[in-house]
Scaffold this motif. Structure first.
Motif, PDB file in Angstrom:
ATOM      1  N   TRP A   1       0.715  -1.236   0.147  1.00 19.86           N
ATOM      2  CA  TRP A   1      -0.070   0.248  -0.262  1.00 19.86           C
ATOM      3  C   TRP A   1       1.114   1.530  -0.066  1.00 19.86           C
ATOM      4  CZ3 TRP A   1      -4.944  -0.267  -1.500  1.00 19.86           C
ATOM      5  CH2 TRP A   1      -5.796  -1.891  -1.225  1.00 19.86           C
ATOM      6  N   ALA A   2       2.229   1.282   0.297  1.00 21.86           N
ATOM      7  CA  ALA A   2       3.018   2.927   0.785  1.00 21.86           C
ATOM      8  C   ALA A   2       3.628   2.403  -0.834  1.00 21.86           C
ATOM      9  CB  ALA A   2       4.178   2.184   1.423  1.00 21.86           C
ATOM     10  N   GLY A   3       4.016   1.626  -1.293  1.00 16.85           N
ATOM     11  CA  GLY A   3       4.470   1.872  -2.731  1.00 16.85           C
ATOM     12  C   GLY A   3       3.162   2.432  -3.604  1.00 16.85           C
ATOM     13  N   LEU A   4       1.934   1.839  -3.593  1.00 14.07           N
ATOM     14  CA  LEU A   4       0.778   1.672  -4.284  1.00 14.07           C
ATOM     15  C   LEU A   4       0.401   3.146  -4.179  1.00 14.07           C
ATOM     16  CD1 LEU A   4      -1.385   1.330  -6.325  1.00 14.07           C
ATOM     17  CD2 LEU A   4      -3.024   0.755  -4.185  1.00 14.07           C
ATOM     18  N   GLY A   5       0.657   3.552  -2.814  1.00 20.03           N
ATOM     19  CA  GLY A   5       0.344   5.245  -2.739  1.00 20.03           C
ATOM     20  C   GLY A   5       1.374   6.168  -2.933  1.00 20.03           C
ATOM     21  N   ARG A   6       2.696   5.779  -3.580  1.00 17.05           N
ATOM     22  CA  ARG A   6       4.019   5.964  -4.158  1.00 17.05           C
ATOM     23  C   ARG A   6       3.298   7.044  -5.973  1.00 17.05           C
ATOM     24  NH1 ARG A   6       7.743   2.822  -1.490  1.00 17.05           N
ATOM     25  NH2 ARG A   6       8.051   3.788   0.517  1.00 17.05           N
TER      26      ARG A   6
ATOM     27  N   GLY B   1      -0.561  11.329  -9.995  1.00 13.99           N
ATOM     28  CA  GLY B   1      -1.086  12.653 -10.875  1.00 13.99           C
ATOM     29  C   GLY B   1      -0.387  13.969 -10.727  1.00 13.99           C
ATOM     30  N   ILE B   2       1.546  13.603 -10.832  1.00  8.14           N
ATOM     31  CA  ILE B   2       2.123  14.489 -11.141  1.00  8.14           C
ATOM     32  C   ILE B   2       2.173  15.113 -12.433  1.00  8.14           C
ATOM     33  CG2 ILE B   2       4.463  15.602 -10.958  1.00  8.14           C
ATOM     34  CD1 ILE B   2       4.094  14.408  -7.610  1.00  8.14           C
ATOM     35  N   GLN B   3       2.553  13.388 -13.113  1.00 12.30           N
ATOM     36  CA  GLN B   3       3.101  12.975 -13.910  1.00 12.30           C
ATOM     37  C   GLN B   3       2.173  13.240 -15.102  1.00 12.30           C
ATOM     38  OE1 GLN B   3       3.640   9.942 -16.029  1.00 12.30           O
ATOM     39  NE2 GLN B   3       4.916  10.562 -17.482  1.00 12.30           N
ATOM     40  N   ILE B   4       1.164  12.746 -15.042  1.00 15.98           N
ATOM     41  CA  ILE B   4       0.024  12.522 -16.159  1.00 15.98           C
ATOM     42  C   ILE B   4      -0.408  13.665 -16.661  1.00 15.98           C
ATOM     43  CG2 ILE B   4      -1.847  11.892 -16.714  1.00 15.98           C
ATOM     44  CD1 ILE B   4      -1.207   9.375 -15.558  1.00 15.98           C
ATOM     45  N   PRO B   5      -0.289  14.622 -16.643  1.00 16.05           N
ATOM     46  CA  PRO B   5      -1.722  16.165 -16.484  1.00 16.05           C
ATOM     47  C   PRO B   5      -0.307  16.453 -16.862  1.00 16.05           C
ATOM     48  CG  PRO B   5      -2.093  15.435 -14.525  1.00 16.05           C
ATOM     49  CD  PRO B   5      -0.655  14.610 -14.448  1.00 16.05           C
TER      50      PRO B   5
ATOM     51  N   ALA C   1      17.248  12.532  -3.703  1.00 12.81           N
ATOM     52  CA  ALA C   1      16.694  12.978  -2.123  1.00 12.81           C
ATOM     53  C   ALA C   1      15.500  12.209  -2.001  1.00 12.81           C
ATOM     54  CB  ALA C   1      16.544  14.477  -1.740  1.00 12.81           C
ATOM     55  N   PRO C   2      14.727  12.330  -0.678  1.00 11.55           N
ATOM     56  CA  PRO C   2      13.654  11.223  -0.549  1.00 11.55           C
ATOM     57  C   PRO C   2      11.761  12.023  -0.844  1.00 11.55           C
ATOM     58  CG  PRO C   2      14.745  10.523   1.078  1.00 11.55           C
ATOM     59  CD  PRO C   2      15.847  11.920   0.364  1.00 11.55           C
TER      60      PRO C   2
ATOM     61  N   LEU D   1      10.318  11.533  -6.784  1.00  9.93           N
ATOM     62  CA  LEU D   1       9.403  10.977  -7.440  1.00  9.93           C
ATOM     63  C   LEU D   1       9.295  12.653  -9.007  1.00  9.93           C
ATOM     64  CD1 LEU D   1       6.128  10.728  -5.079  1.00  9.93           C
ATOM     65  CD2 LEU D   1       7.535   8.401  -6.647  1.00  9.93           C
ATOM     66  N   LEU D   2      10.497  13.450  -8.342  1.00  8.58           N
ATOM     67  CA  LEU D   2       9.506  14.237  -9.514  1.00  8.58           C
ATOM     68  C   LEU D   2      10.537  13.617 -10.307  1.00  8.58           C
ATOM     69  CD1 LEU D   2       9.297  17.801  -6.875  1.00  8.58           C
ATOM     70  CD2 LEU D   2       7.919  16.570  -8.816  1.00  8.58           C
ATOM     71  N   SER D   3      11.393  13.573 -10.280  1.00 10.31           N
ATOM     72  CA  SER D   3      13.167  13.155 -10.897  1.00 10.31           C
ATOM     73  C   SER D   3      12.354  12.168 -12.028  1.00 10.31           C
ATOM     74  CB  SER D   3      13.984  13.038 -10.319  1.00 10.31           C
ATOM     75  OG  SER D   3      14.698  13.737  -9.058  1.00 10.31           O
ATOM     76  N   MET D   4      11.674  11.500 -10.907  1.00  6.58           N
ATOM     77  CA  MET D   4      10.836  10.052 -11.842  1.00  6.58           C
ATOM     78  C   MET D   4      10.002  10.932 -12.743  1.00  6.58           C
ATOM     79  SD  MET D   4      10.939   6.460  -9.341  1.00  6.58           S
ATOM     80  CE  MET D   4      10.345   7.407  -8.402  1.00  6.58           C
TER      81      MET D   4
END
Length: 330
Positions: A105-110, A116-120, A186-187, A191-194
């Protein structure tokens, strides 16, 4: 005037209905044989694809579904068993363990936050690029179309390795120009880098989807808007963008399915960022469960995780499609 009706028909007053001629009787069998021959030819051309599709797509799905209901258990009745491993029917135990796994569930939340950031951002950028190329604002459209699509042709692992090189402070050619202390791995920023990595890869692919939809719009609509005095921006906003709604739906659905399968980028980033662990995304957890890095391990737990991710992808795609259909019907 002389009558051409047969004598019997003339006598009874009924119209004549001549039967099929010999030529008609010979044409029908020929047409039937030609249709059967065309059908056999079509199935012959389809057969290689159908066999490969069944072998590499349908059969693995069936095997994965079956494996999800079994676990590997030691053979024998002793404390540590005896001999090798055997399959044991486990019912829904693997699915229950996956649903109770906090790491899943933690991985799914990430992944959901990442989507929500990348697709739009990616869809908006692809649409803008397609509108620019369709408006003939730039010259050498074929060159730009190929240039935007080229990142998609680079294998994902290779692209991720290149981006890791660009993100590494000691090697990056541009991090020195950013504010001091900027860490793109960094943590709080990984996610933004990915998201940047996948946006760079798939924007050109989605741009081609929008370009195909734009090329199908009747040019008469553009002529009518020009006669009405509409500007290029007004034409794009009122005609082009509404007409590519179906293409946008397809692009978003494909992006949702691809995002759920996020694997290459986090795996490569985890090699230089051990803090990410082996379960940063659900697909990483699935793979590492299969190879025995995390527990529970084995084909059964890994298959259960993969099927759950397929269900999640299908549910998210269905929700988005229903929302878009509701907006279109208003």
């Amino acid at each position: 005037m002389t009558s051409t009706l047969p004598r019997a028909a003339a006598a009874t007053g009924e119209p004549a209905h001549p039967g099929p001629s010999s030529a008609d009787r010979t044409v029908k069998p020929r047409r039937g044989r030609a249709a059967r021959r065309a059908a056999v030819t079509g199935w012959g051309f389809l057969a290689p694809f159908a066999l490969l599709f069944v072998a590499v797509f349908v059969v693995p799905i069936i095997v994965s579904i079956r494996s999800a209901f079994f676990v590997q258990a030691p053979a024998g009745s002793g404390l540590y068993g005896g001999g090798g491993m055997v399959e044991r029917f486990a019912g829904f135990e693997n699915f229950a363990a996956a649903l109770a796994n906090e790491r899943f569930w933690a991985g799914l939340g990430r992944v959901v936050l990442y989507a929500g950031i990348q697709i739009p951002v990616m869809i908006a950028l692809a649409l803008v690029l397609a509108l620019l190329l369709d408006a003939f604002i730039v010259r050498r459209i074929a060159f730009f179309r190929l240039a935007f699509f080229l990142p998609y042709a680079i294998p994902g692992i290779i692209a991720a390795m290149v981006w890791v090189y660009l993100y590494t402070p000691a090697l990056s050619p541009f991090l020195r120009y950013l504010p001091e202390g900027t860490d793109l791995m960094a943590p709080g920023t990984v996610l933004l880098s990915m998201a940047n990595m996948t946006t760079w890869t798939y924007t050109g692919y989605n741009m081609l989807i929008f370009l195909a939809a734009l090329s199908a719009i009747p040019r008469e609509l553009y002529e009518a808007s020009t006669i009405d005095g509409a500007t290029g921006f007004r034409t794009a906003w009122s005609i082009k963008i509404p007409m590519v709604r179906g293409a946008a739906l397809l692009a978003v659905l494909l992006s949702i399915i691809g995002t759920i399968q996020l694997f290459n980028e986090p795996v490569i980033l985890a090699t230089v960022n051990p803090w990410m662990g082996a379960d940063y995304t659900p697909m990483m957890l699935t793979y590492n469960s299969l190879v025995g890095v995390v527990s529970p391990s084995g084909e059964g737990p890994a298959s259960a995780l993969s099927l759950l991710m397929a269900i999640v992808a299908g549910v998210l795609a269905a929700i988005y499609a229903l929302l878009q259909r509701g907006k279109a019907s208003r």
